[in-house]
Design an enzyme around this catalytic site. Structure first.
Site, PDB file in Angstrom:
ATOM      1  N   LYS A 112       0.857  -1.180   0.000  1.00 39.96           N
ATOM      2  CA  LYS A 112       0.000   0.000   0.000  1.00 39.96           C
ATOM      3  C   LYS A 112       0.890   1.226   0.000  1.00 39.96           C
ATOM      4  O   LYS A 112       1.854   1.309   0.782  1.00 39.96           O
ATOM      5  CB  LYS A 112      -0.920   0.052   1.221  1.00 39.96           C
ATOM      6  CG  LYS A 112      -1.917   1.220   1.120  1.00 39.96           C
ATOM      7  CD  LYS A 112      -2.801   1.361   2.336  1.00 39.96           C
ATOM      8  CE  LYS A 112      -2.110   2.133   3.433  1.00 39.96           C
ATOM      9  NZ  LYS A 112      -3.026   2.534   4.523  1.00 39.96           N
ATOM     10  N   GLN A 145     -11.646   9.316  11.083  1.00 35.46           N
ATOM     11  CA  GLN A 145     -11.479   7.938  11.530  1.00 35.46           C
ATOM     12  C   GLN A 145     -12.439   7.533  12.636  1.00 35.46           C
ATOM     13  O   GLN A 145     -12.692   6.347  12.847  1.00 35.46           O
ATOM     14  CB  GLN A 145     -10.033   7.747  11.997  1.00 35.46           C
ATOM     15  CG  GLN A 145      -9.675   6.380  12.542  1.00 35.46           C
ATOM     16  CD  GLN A 145      -9.896   5.234  11.566  1.00 35.46           C
ATOM     17  OE1 GLN A 145     -10.326   4.155  11.956  1.00 35.46           O
ATOM     18  NE2 GLN A 145      -9.600   5.472  10.293  1.00 35.46           N
ATOM     19  N   GLY A 168      -3.518   6.605  17.013  1.00 31.10           N
ATOM     20  CA  GLY A 168      -3.085   7.772  16.262  1.00 31.10           C
ATOM     21  C   GLY A 168      -1.613   7.803  15.904  1.00 31.10           C
ATOM     22  O   GLY A 168      -1.231   8.329  14.860  1.00 31.10           O
ATOM     23  N   LYS A 208       4.799  11.436  16.966  1.00 32.76           N
ATOM     24  CA  LYS A 208       3.394  11.458  17.354  1.00 32.76           C
ATOM     25  C   LYS A 208       3.216  10.886  18.761  1.00 32.76           C
ATOM     26  O   LYS A 208       3.933   9.968  19.175  1.00 32.76           O
ATOM     27  CB  LYS A 208       2.536  10.670  16.361  1.00 32.76           C
ATOM     28  CG  LYS A 208       2.268  11.394  15.054  1.00 32.76           C
ATOM     29  CD  LYS A 208       1.231  10.639  14.236  1.00 32.76           C
ATOM     30  CE  LYS A 208       0.860  11.398  12.977  1.00 32.76           C
ATOM     31  NZ  LYS A 208      -0.191  10.678  12.199  1.00 32.76           N
ATOM     32  N   ARG A 241      -9.983  -0.843   7.960  1.00 29.17           N
ATOM     33  CA  ARG A 241      -9.019  -1.797   8.536  1.00 29.17           C
ATOM     34  C   ARG A 241      -8.445  -1.272   9.844  1.00 29.17           C
ATOM     35  O   ARG A 241      -8.118  -2.036  10.754  1.00 29.17           O
ATOM     36  CB  ARG A 241      -7.937  -2.182   7.536  1.00 29.17           C
ATOM     37  CG  ARG A 241      -6.927  -1.117   7.104  1.00 29.17           C
ATOM     38  CD  ARG A 241      -5.838  -0.876   8.132  1.00 29.17           C
ATOM     39  NE  ARG A 241      -4.593  -0.425   7.565  1.00 29.17           N
ATOM     40  CZ  ARG A 241      -3.722   0.340   8.208  1.00 29.17           C
ATOM     41  NH1 ARG A 241      -3.985   0.798   9.438  1.00 29.17           N
ATOM     42  NH2 ARG A 241      -2.584   0.666   7.640  1.00 29.17           N
ATOM     43  N   GLY A 294      -1.677   0.428  18.236  1.00 29.34           N
ATOM     44  CA  GLY A 294      -1.962   0.071  16.845  1.00 29.34           C
ATOM     45  C   GLY A 294      -1.268   1.020  15.886  1.00 29.34           C
ATOM     46  O   GLY A 294      -1.743   2.128  15.635  1.00 29.34           O
ATOM     47  N   ASP A 329       1.617   6.819  14.391  1.00 31.75           N
ATOM     48  CA  ASP A 329       2.157   5.939  13.351  1.00 31.75           C
ATOM     49  C   ASP A 329       3.376   6.554  12.674  1.00 31.75           C
ATOM     50  O   ASP A 329       3.801   6.131  11.613  1.00 31.75           O
ATOM     51  CB  ASP A 329       1.083   5.614  12.307  1.00 31.75           C
ATOM     52  CG  ASP A 329       0.553   6.852  11.601  1.00 31.75           C
ATOM     53  OD1 ASP A 329       0.983   7.979  11.934  1.00 31.75           O
ATOM     54  OD2 ASP A 329      -0.305   6.692  10.721  1.00 31.75           O
TER      55      ASP A 329
END
Length: 323
Positions: free
Chosen positions: A67, A138, A221, A227, A110, A294, A223
């Site tokens: 991706k 989101q 959030g 951050k 996803r 995540g 990634d």
């Protein structure tokens, strides 16, 4: 080659189906049947954009691909979403390109699926109050995915934009849930059984002292390096679960606690895939605070794109072109 448009992707892939596919690939990662390759993520130096490429292979399926896309912060002024991405799938048998799938909606669904899977395995089964820090694009995916795994009845929310809170409130109302927008983040964290953070913040938004015992947190959030959404002391005090450890400590929420020495490589109980596969414990007590970091992995994108292609073939959607 199959071409799946944004419109077709939305019509083909439900949040429930995305949860099923992402859960399977997380377990395959834990069993060594699927692997994400190193991520490329760079500041473009044009239009203030950030561009990245994520790749991987699930030999169980089998699925191979990448991706590519990123964040273009000025897109809203052009009536486009800020996040733009596309997934390219390859035939694992020959290496030939086999499908190009629009991934804006699929990235949202996803991401919601990953958070919901963590909630399914790590939150208390009786959790009914959801707190969301960040009600941008989101947030609706997060809400709908959480509803697929837990009996949510009330939603607390905070966002720096009053307009975002109002827009998100309409979605909550459509789903028949009680909505409690807040002007202070503390009230959201203090009332939540399940707390989801989904912002582009670069500073802590949730303090350790605000979170009740027994809360599950999905930090979605962070990634990118820099951050941050959570107090590092909160991260260090929680039972820690990740999609991938290396990403968590370099670009995820855990990067700050890790660099400060508050957590080490041994601090992680395991990946969510290991919990799914029965290779490690999930929540151990009703009093634990569990945290899922995540960061987003390529295989999440690849399995939902492959699902879109399979369903397009079955339902007569999408387009096939010579390549």
């Amino acid at each position: 080659m199959w071409i799946i448009s944004e419109e077709d992707a939305r019509a083909l892939v439900s949040v429930e189906n995305a949860i099923t596919e992402v859960e399977k690939t997380f377990a395959a990662m834990a069993r060594g049947e699927a692997r994400n390759y190193p991520v490329v993520r760079e500041v473009v130096g044009y239009q203030d954009a950030v561009f990245g490429v994520k790749t991987g292979c699930d030999t169980r399926a089998p699925i191979l691909g990448l991706k590519a896309g990123g964040y273009w912060p000025h897109n809203l002024a052009k009536s486009l979403t800020n996040h733009q991405s596309s997934t390219l799938l390859f035939d694992p048998e020959t290496g030939r390109a086999s499908a190009l799938v629009s991934a804006n909606y699929l990235t949202g669904v996803r991401t919601g699926a990953a958070s919901a899977i963590a909630t399914k395995y790590l939150s208390r089964p009786d959790s009914s109050v959801l707190g969301i820090i960040g009600t941008g694009a989101q947030s609706a995916y997060q809400l709908r995915a959480t509803l697929a795994v837990r009996p949510i009845r009330k939603v607390y929310a905070w966002d720096p934009s009053p307009e975002n809170l109002v827009t998100f409130g309409r979605t909550v109302a459509e789903l028949g849930l009680e909505y409690v927008p807040q002007t202070e983040r503390q009230a959201v964290a203090a009332n939540a059984d399940i707390l989801i953070t989904v912002t582009p913040s670069q500073q802590a938004l949730v303090e350790k002292s605000w979170v009740r015992v027994g809360t599950h947190i999905s930090a979605m959030g962070a990634d990118t390096k820099g951050k941050q959404e959570l107090d590092p002391a909160l991260v260090a005090s929680a039972a820690l679960f990740v999609d991938e450890v290396q990403q968590a400590i370099t670009i995820g929420e855990c990067q700050h606690a890790y660099s400060a020495g508050l957590i080490t490589d041994q601090s992680f109980r395991g990946s969510i895939g290991e919990v799914i596969a029965g290779l490690c414990d999930g929540r151990r007590t009703a009093q634990e605070i569990t945290l899922f970091d995540g960061t987003g992995v390529a295989l999440q994108d690849l399995v939902v794109a492959a699902l879109a292609v399979r369903l397009a073939a079955e339902r007569g959607l999408g387009s096939r072109v010579g390549y």
